[in-house]
Design a protein around this motif. Sequence first.
Motif: not given
Ligand code: TYM
Length: 344
Positions: A130, A137, A151, A198
């Motif tokens: 992953y 990306d 995270d 959060v």
């Molecule tokens: P994902 O889909 O889990 O989450 C999307 C975005 O939301 C943020 N996020 C949070 N921020 C604050 N508090 C929380 N509880 C919380 N949960 C999620 C994540 O940090 C993210 O910014 N691997 C990534 C997706 C991805 C990506 C990329 C991001 C794929 N390729 C290239 C940046 C650049 C992910 O699983 O995010």
Amino acid sequence: MNSLRPRVFSGVQPTGNLHLGNYLGAVSRFVPLQESFECIFCVVDMHAITVWQDPHELAHNTREVTAAFIAAGIDAKRHIVFNQSQVSAHAELAWVFNCVARLGWLNRMTQFKEKAGKDRENASVGLYAYPSLMAADILAYRATHVPVGEDQKQHLELARDIAQKFNNDFAETIAEAGYNDGFFPLTEPLIAGPATRVMSLRDGTKKMSKSDPSDLSRINLTDDADTIAKKIRKAKTDPEPLPSEAKGLESRPEASNLVGIYAALTDKPIADVLTEFGGAQFSGFKQALIDVAVEKLSPITGEMKRLMDDQSHIDTILAEGAQRARQIAAPIFAEVRKIVGFVG
Ligand code: TYM
């Protein structure tokens, strides 16, 4: 490389309801960046299938995340919004990066350990690889800045390691191709503000997440006003009134989380929120939080619903975005082919 023009890339997985953490930690922070950067926002459907996704739900969720982007204020005409699988450079570059990244690096990834859980043998190979796709990306566009929640920090560090190793391993052909200072940028993470992490409304020590079995643990961007109010009223707290200074939030995870959410929703520093509510009981503070959450989120939820009624409009946005994304990624990947030594 320093001469690369600033470019923002970020991705969100279409794996279920977007929640307040996704909104405050990521999507809402994308919006102001549009003023000073060229931005690419991607619905990462290829990342989503690293764990099983029902195909119909995946398609629905891909459109819903797109709708959330637009409803939150992302301008898909001035910037690029698309879904990952429509641009093949992501997969192609990910393969090259699979051959650059080391097993030892991926073994350290805490997200893999968390998601694979005890049944590691049964996790998909995609889940393990992953972070390499995530680096692809970003670097398929030679993006310089990546706004994310806390995270994702470790994954972004890995993207920098991959870029660095690629630049070192291929230094000779990179120089031959006319790049004096490496080919890929060492991308800068943009992790800032009061809501980079959060937490669950039921347990202030656990991250708010799409996969928490309790729906009461999170506020979804599809929740209506009554549901938001109910979830905030039921949010876990402690018996003390709110402190008047940030120091007083230490070792009070639930209080700290709710204050952080309020600060992010109102765009105020935490200190100002505590000046206003210091000494208040949670009942009063929760009502204020309900008011700002509903005021901020309801228009987005409404707009998402409206957009979701016109599926073909969303699909057009994604197709046009993908077309423009390909135009940026294609010449970059053509250079990568030369640098690596692929013929043709
Ligand atoms: P994902 O889909 O889990 O989450 C999307 C975005 O939301 C943020 N996020 C949070 N921020 C604050 N508090 C929380 N509880 C919380 N949960 C999620 C994540 O940090 C993210 O910014 N691997 C990534 C997706 C991805 C990506 C990329 C991001 C794929 N390729 C290239 C940046 C650049 C992910 O699983 O995010």
